[in-house]
Design a protein around this motif. Structure first.
Motif, mmCIF file in Angstrom:
data_model
loop_
_atom_site.group_PDB
_atom_site.id
_atom_site.type_symbol
_atom_site.label_atom_id
_atom_site.label_comp_id
_atom_site.label_asym_id
_atom_site.label_seq_id
_atom_site.Cartn_x
_atom_site.Cartn_y
_atom_site.Cartn_z
ATOM 1 N N VAL A 138 0.816 -1.223 0.000
ATOM 2 C CA VAL A 138 0.000 0.000 0.000
ATOM 3 C C VAL A 138 0.856 1.282 0.000
ATOM 4 O O VAL A 138 0.639 2.170 -0.821
ATOM 5 C CB VAL A 138 -0.990 -0.014 1.179
ATOM 6 C CG1 VAL A 138 -1.576 1.355 1.417
ATOM 7 C CG2 VAL A 138 -2.098 -1.017 0.906
ATOM 8 N N PRO A 139 1.873 1.373 0.877
ATOM 9 C CA PRO A 139 2.628 2.635 0.951
ATOM 10 C C PRO A 139 3.285 3.053 -0.356
ATOM 11 O O PRO A 139 3.536 4.232 -0.575
ATOM 12 C CB PRO A 139 3.701 2.335 2.000
ATOM 13 C CG PRO A 139 3.120 1.256 2.832
ATOM 14 C CD PRO A 139 2.315 0.415 1.897
ATOM 15 N N LEU A 140 3.531 2.076 -1.232
ATOM 16 C CA LEU A 140 4.156 2.405 -2.501
ATOM 17 C C LEU A 140 3.323 3.425 -3.271
ATOM 18 O O LEU A 140 3.836 4.199 -4.066
ATOM 19 C CB LEU A 140 4.299 1.118 -3.323
ATOM 20 C CG LEU A 140 5.164 1.167 -4.557
ATOM 21 C CD1 LEU A 140 6.589 1.495 -4.161
ATOM 22 C CD2 LEU A 140 5.110 -0.155 -5.291
ATOM 23 N N PHE A 141 2.029 3.410 -3.029
ATOM 24 C CA PHE A 141 1.132 4.223 -3.828
ATOM 25 C C PHE A 141 0.608 5.452 -3.084
ATOM 26 O O PHE A 141 -0.246 6.150 -3.573
ATOM 27 C CB PHE A 141 -0.046 3.374 -4.306
ATOM 28 C CG PHE A 141 0.389 2.241 -5.163
ATOM 29 C CD1 PHE A 141 0.553 2.424 -6.528
ATOM 30 C CD2 PHE A 141 0.676 1.002 -4.628
ATOM 31 C CE1 PHE A 141 0.969 1.393 -7.323
ATOM 32 C CE2 PHE A 141 1.097 -0.035 -5.431
ATOM 33 C CZ PHE A 141 1.249 0.158 -6.779
ATOM 34 N N ILE A 142 1.118 5.649 -1.899
ATOM 35 C CA ILE A 142 0.676 6.825 -1.137
ATOM 36 C C ILE A 142 1.813 7.850 -1.156
ATOM 37 O O ILE A 142 2.924 7.539 -0.757
ATOM 38 C CB ILE A 142 0.359 6.439 0.322
ATOM 39 C CG1 ILE A 142 -0.667 5.311 0.376
ATOM 40 C CG2 ILE A 142 -0.098 7.651 1.104
ATOM 41 C CD1 ILE A 142 -2.053 5.692 -0.056
ATOM 42 N N PRO A 143 1.539 9.056 -1.637
ATOM 43 C CA PRO A 143 2.591 10.079 -1.645
ATOM 44 C C PRO A 143 3.207 10.256 -0.256
ATOM 45 O O PRO A 143 2.500 10.211 0.754
ATOM 46 C CB PRO A 143 1.835 11.335 -2.070
ATOM 47 C CG PRO A 143 0.674 10.835 -2.856
ATOM 48 C CD PRO A 143 0.300 9.530 -2.249
ATOM 49 N N VAL A 144 4.510 10.436 -0.243
ATOM 50 C CA VAL A 144 5.218 10.478 1.031
ATOM 51 C C VAL A 144 4.726 11.606 1.932
ATOM 52 O O VAL A 144 4.662 11.454 3.146
ATOM 53 C CB VAL A 144 6.735 10.618 0.801
ATOM 54 C CG1 VAL A 144 7.476 10.598 2.118
ATOM 55 C CG2 VAL A 144 7.224 9.514 -0.098
ATOM 56 N N VAL A 145 4.374 12.732 1.316
ATOM 57 C CA VAL A 145 3.894 13.862 2.128
ATOM 58 C C VAL A 145 2.682 13.433 2.933
ATOM 59 O O VAL A 145 2.586 13.692 4.141
ATOM 60 C CB VAL A 145 3.445 15.035 1.232
ATOM 61 C CG1 VAL A 145 3.304 16.277 2.051
ATOM 62 C CG2 VAL A 145 4.376 15.224 0.073
ATOM 63 N N ILE A 146 1.774 12.762 2.246
ATOM 64 C CA ILE A 146 0.548 12.334 2.911
ATOM 65 C C ILE A 146 0.843 11.284 3.951
ATOM 66 O O ILE A 146 0.349 11.333 5.076
ATOM 67 C CB ILE A 146 -0.429 11.763 1.880
ATOM 68 C CG1 ILE A 146 -0.815 12.880 0.937
ATOM 69 C CG2 ILE A 146 -1.636 11.171 2.548
ATOM 70 C CD1 ILE A 146 -1.602 12.392 -0.214
#
Ligand SMILES: Nc1ncnc2c1ncn2[C@@H]1O[C@H](COP(=O)(O)OP(=O)(O)OP(=O)(O)O)[C@@H](O)[C@H]1O
Ligand SMILES: [Mg+2]
Lengths: 357, 287, 313
Positions: free
Chosen positions: B109-117
């Protein structure tokens, strides 16, 4: 035959995979020190059977016994079997020595003994010059020997081989299979050898189990398998067989189209329509007109003999004859020996029945 | 064909990196002139080089603490990511169930969540009024520490961000180990733990090295996660670089820190290259 | 072999050795091959313990991985919510209204959706030929270039941007659209080259040669044979590229200010200056394209396309 003579015993073993019954109520016993081949067409369940013996699959029904001991549910690491895999499954990050020594190391043997036994078994398979090579650096035939050595070094009670020769070229296959047979007899290990190559099976096994659709069709030595295939499936799968629908008449068999062929021995006798099987070498061919007339369609030289493709009435048949038979367009045929099947099963009287009775 | 990306890299990364190195050594000409004309507390020489900028920043006690924080967080994150992704990948390799599939879906999942968010979400999650504190409160741990704005939070965030890459890498490596190699070992008498140790571990060294090096390099140079979730000081070097540039207007010092991180990262990168070259030589490995 | 007798006693030793070794896999339930045989009762008890450990591990993983995102999503719709309540007192869409009515935020959303596709396209056009060359030709300096590409990845972005600013000033790229595209592009070059290169390498040469053999020119071979086979990996690289560009904040801020403020850049301001709920809403919006892309590409990413790209060859 006492129970301890049976090295491996499969009792009513079945396995369902993907909703299908792949191995179906299979019965097989292998005597201690015997080499049995599982022979059958692709997909008939040979590998599945072997994997149940090795413990990689658990049968859904039935039992597996090794030397009389029930091992049905033991995991592979706990049973006295050793497997040689089709593509050898050598560990690429270990040298030949380490591959072979792995199982011994697990058993926490002293270093010196590990070395001695590994060298012993590498000597047995003739691989002493590659002890410290990596598997990727040695030839296919040599990899095959390493795999064999790795299995043998554990001194298993049952050796399992799954098409161990299929990655080798034709010449090497013949040589390696003889080597395997020789080693197997020398150490007298109970062995199950899976193949779909009948040549391989016929030339090295004590007994052969011909499989089809998850069942054993016939389990016998090479000679009886060839001479008296128990079912039409075995007859067609092992060697060549001419088969016809026919009735028994005095002196021979009558094929469709009112073709009467004189016949020597019949496996059985009786009224009604039979399925008749005749081996090509049991077709007698002569230039007189003692038998049924046949046209020669083709002549295939086979070295010391030749194969004739013949047509008699509406039927085609194959015959093996000596190379000395002069070429001819029209010949006369008779059968030396014919096998009678009904519902696909061989009917056999205690003694062969001469047709002219 | 290789030219366009190499040109882009050379002009927009290679050249600036060289310029940055020159700048930290006291040369303010060429591409550095604009930045140098605005910066403060610079150590400039006209000829030769000077290490004064390095001396200046490396004698700064705040930076010492930041450096240690960076090294520690990097080590912890790398170890945890390697261990967790190994465990998950191993589980996925050896079982095939809805559970395994769920885990594998979760872990990317984290691969697709922008790091800022992600950083923001993690901050809120571990904040003084966040989920963890709330749940701890209801479980009776009223004095449960607030993790938001601590290095622990940074560590957790970095782990979160790096897990997917680890799992994908390890899974791909473990899937490359044919089943029959595992079965052959079982057949020789190895238990599953032993198979892992003697077969899967040595055959999966490269992916492990890749995960470790990329994770470490990522954490060393990261900015967003520590900036949003970390404390003011000591924090990782990424935010301190930005601080020196934005808040203190000391671009030279910021660049010195960048070079320090770069050298550390290159050291780690050397392991990666070495491991690749080593297997390259042993290539021709069978299937 | 003449050592049979020894082999028998050996068996006993082995069994006990295996028993004492135990089965512990990092707190996971005992790993099994698809059809592991039944185990004796002691092992079953141990198996149950491992199963519980496994469930605990999975719950932790779930909370750790999904918790923050879910919690944030909850915030986006919550009105008054006081610690230590487990859920908010009332629900509201005011955060959403605020975001959509703020012209700055709207503008930043539009910008983000403009830059990301352009950067992705540019990166693809620039990097694909290089990827092909890296995989197919052994030219001198190949390995050096691959490693340099890797090294550029190791230089901290902040330091790079500071220094790059100098170059951008002299090229008059500061505050321009092109400048922002370039700064975002740089972050995509490495994997846009590596992942497709690995995919090209995985395509047997013989497939291309066969196509040449039946009369296809080199370009036709590339577009009819090589490209379709490598397409999943290229797609993965493009998606990562899109996300990287969508995600890029510091470089964009440095180069684009004040004309080009994209969503993630805006996010930094939001976090510090706006009510928590607005930031949460904005986060959800910012995550939407990623989630959509994920649903779309998950299969290929999981299939090892990404992982293969990271082996230097
Ligand atoms: N795990 C499985 N799930 C579903 N079906 C399976 C599974 N394993 C094997 N089969 C099916 O069982 C049948 C028998 O397989 P098996 O591998 O035993 O055949 P085989 O006799 O060894 O064939 P070959 O000579 O091709 O190796 C095949 O049709 C195969 O598709
Ligand atoms: Mg098979």
């Amino acid at each position: 035959m006492s129970a301890t003579d049976i090295g491996l015993d499969l009792q009513h073993v079945s396995k369902d995979l993907g909703g299908r019954t792949i191995v179906d109520d299979l019965q097989l016993d292998v005597r201690t020190g015997e080499l049995t081949c599982l022979l059958g067409p692709s997909g008939c369940g040979k590998t599945t059977t072997l994997r149940m013996i090795g413990g990689f699959l658990v049968p859904d029904r039935g039992r597996v016994l090794i030397s009389g001991q029930d091992v049905t549910t033991l995991s592979p690491d706990k049973r006295p079997t050793a497997m040689v895999f089709q593509n050898y499954a050598l560990w690429p990050h270990m040298t030949v020595f380490k591959n072979v020594a792995f199982g011994l190391r697990l058993r926490k043997l002293p270093k010196a003994e590990v070395k001695e036994r590994v060298e012993g078994v590498l000597d047995l398979v003739g691989l002493t010059h590659h002890v410290h090579s990596y598997p990727a650096r040695i030839s296919g035939g040599e990899q095959q020997r390493v795999a064999l050595a790795r299995a043998l070094v554990l001194e298993p009670k049952v050796l399992l081989l799954d098409e161990p020769l299929s990655n080798l070229d034709a010449k090497l296959r013949v040589r390696v299979r003889e080597d395997i047979r020789e080693i197997q007899q020398r150490i007298g290990i109970t062995t199950v050898f899976v193949t779909h190559d009948q040549d391989e099976a016929l030339s090295i096994s004590d007994r052969i189990a011909v499989m089809s659709g998850g069942k054993v069709e016939q389990y016998a030595d090479a000679r009886s398998l060839y001479r008296e295939p128990a079912t039409t499936f075995v007859a067609g799968f092992v060697g060549t067989m001419n088969t016809y629908e026919a009735t028994v008449v005095p002196g021979g068999v009558a094929l469709a189209g009112d073709l009467v062929v004189p016949c020597g021995d019949l496996s059985a006798t009786g009224d009604g329509v039979w399925e008749v099987g005749v081996r090509p070498e049991d077709v007698r061919v002569s230039l007189d007109d003692a038998g049924a007339a046949a046209d020669v369609l083709r002549e295939v030289p086979r070295g010391h003999y030749k194969e004739l493709v013949l047509r008699a009435g509406p039927h085609e048949l194959r015959a093996f004859v000596g190379s000395d038979l002069p070429p001819a367009d029209r010949v006369s045929i008779s059968f030396a020996r014919a096998l009678l099947y009904r519902d696909g099963v061989l009917h056999r009287s205690a003694t062969p029945v001469p047709a002219h009775s | 064909m290789v030219l366009p990306p190499v040109a882009v890299i050379a002009v927009f990364i290679g050249f600036p990196v060289v310029a940055a190195i020159a700048y930290t050594l006291g040369r303010a000409g060429g591409p550095n002139s604009v930045v140098a004309s605005l910066g403060q507390r610079q150590f400039i020489v006209q000829k030769g080089v000077t290490f004064d900028a390095y001396r200046d920043i490396l004698s700064n006690p705040t930076i010492h603490r930041d450096l240690w924080a960076t090294v520690w967080v990097t080590i912890v994150v790398t170890l945890v990511v390697v261990a967790v992704s190994w465990a998950i990948a191993l589980y996925l390799r050896l079982t095939d169930s809805w559970l395994a599939r769920t885990i594998s879906a979760l872990s990317v999942v984290p691969l697709f969540i922008p790091v800022v968010i992600a950083s923001y979400a993690i901050l809120v999650f571990y904040a003084s009024d966040g989920f963890i504190k709330t749940v701890a409160y209801h479980l009776g741990f009223h004095g449960f520490p607030t993790l938001g704005y601590t290095l622990t939070c940074v560590t957790l965030g970095e782990i979160w961000v790096n897990i997917p890459f680890g799992v994908l890498m390890m899974s791909s490596g473990l899937n490359g180990v044919p089943n029959n190699l595992i079965e052959a070992a079982r057949d020789s008498g190895a238990t599953m733990p032993r198979v892992v140790r003697s077969i899967l571990l040595p055959m999966n060294v490269i992916p492990t090295v890749i995960v470790a090096t990329f994770t470490a390099i990522y954490v060393l140079g990261s900015f967003t996660v520590p900036y949003l979730t970390g404390p003011t000081a000591p924090n990782l070097l990424g935010p301190s670089m930005a601080n020196f540039f934005n808040s203190f207007n000391q671009p030279q010092q910021a660049e010195v820190l960048a070079i320090v991180v770069f050298v550390l990262a290159l050291g780690i990168g050397a392991v990666y290259v070495w491991a690749n070259v080593r297997t390259g030589r042993r290539s021709g490995l069978q299937s | 072999m003449g050592k049979r007798a020894h082999g028998q006693t050996l068996g006993v030793a082995v069994m006990s050795a295996i028993e004492s070794e135990g089965v512990v896999l990092g707190g996971l339930p005992e790993a099994q091959l698809p059809a592991a045989p039944l185990r004796p009762r002691r092992a079953v008890v141990r198996g149950a313990a491992h199963r519980i450990a496994g469930v605990v591990f999975i719950v932790c993983l779930l909370v750790f991985m999904i918790g923050p995102i879910a919690w944030l999503a909850l915030r986006a719709f919550s009105g008054l919510w006081q610690y230590p309540q487990l859920y908010p007192k009332d629900w509201t869409l005011s955060g959403w209204r605020q975001v959509f009515n703020d012209p700055n935020l709207r503008h930043s959303m539009r910008l983000s959706f403009e830059f990301a596709p352009i950067v992705t396209a540019a990166s693809t056009v620039i990097c694909l030929p290089a990827a092909y060359a890296f995989s197919r030709y052994r030219f001198p300096g190949r390995r050096f270039l691959l490693i340099s590409l890797f090294a550029t990845n190791a230089f901290p972005k902040i330091g790079l941007y500071i220094s790059m600013a100098g170059v951008f000033y002299s090229l008059n790229l500061m505050g321009t659209f092109l400048g922002v595209v370039i700064v975002q592009l740089i972050g995509t070059v490495v994997f846009m080259t590596w992942i497709p290169a690995a995919a090209f390498s995985a395509i047997p040469r013989s497939l291309e040669e066969a196509a040449r053999d039946v009369g296809a020119g080199p370009l036709r071979v590339f577009f009819r044979v090589t490209f379709p086979l490598a397409a999943p990996a290229i797609l993965v690289a493009m998606i990562l590229s899109f996300l990287a560009s969508f995600d890029e904040a510091q470089g964009t801020f440095l180069v684009g200010v004040p004309n080009y403020i994209t969503m993630p850049t805006e996010m930094y301001t939001l976090v510090l200056n706006y009510p928590e709920q607005v930031a949460a809403v904005f986060s959800i919006l910012l995550a939407i394209p990623s989630v959509v892309l994920m649903a779309f590409a998950r299969k290929h990413v999981m299939g090892g396309r990404l992982a293969e790209g990271f082996q230097l060859r």
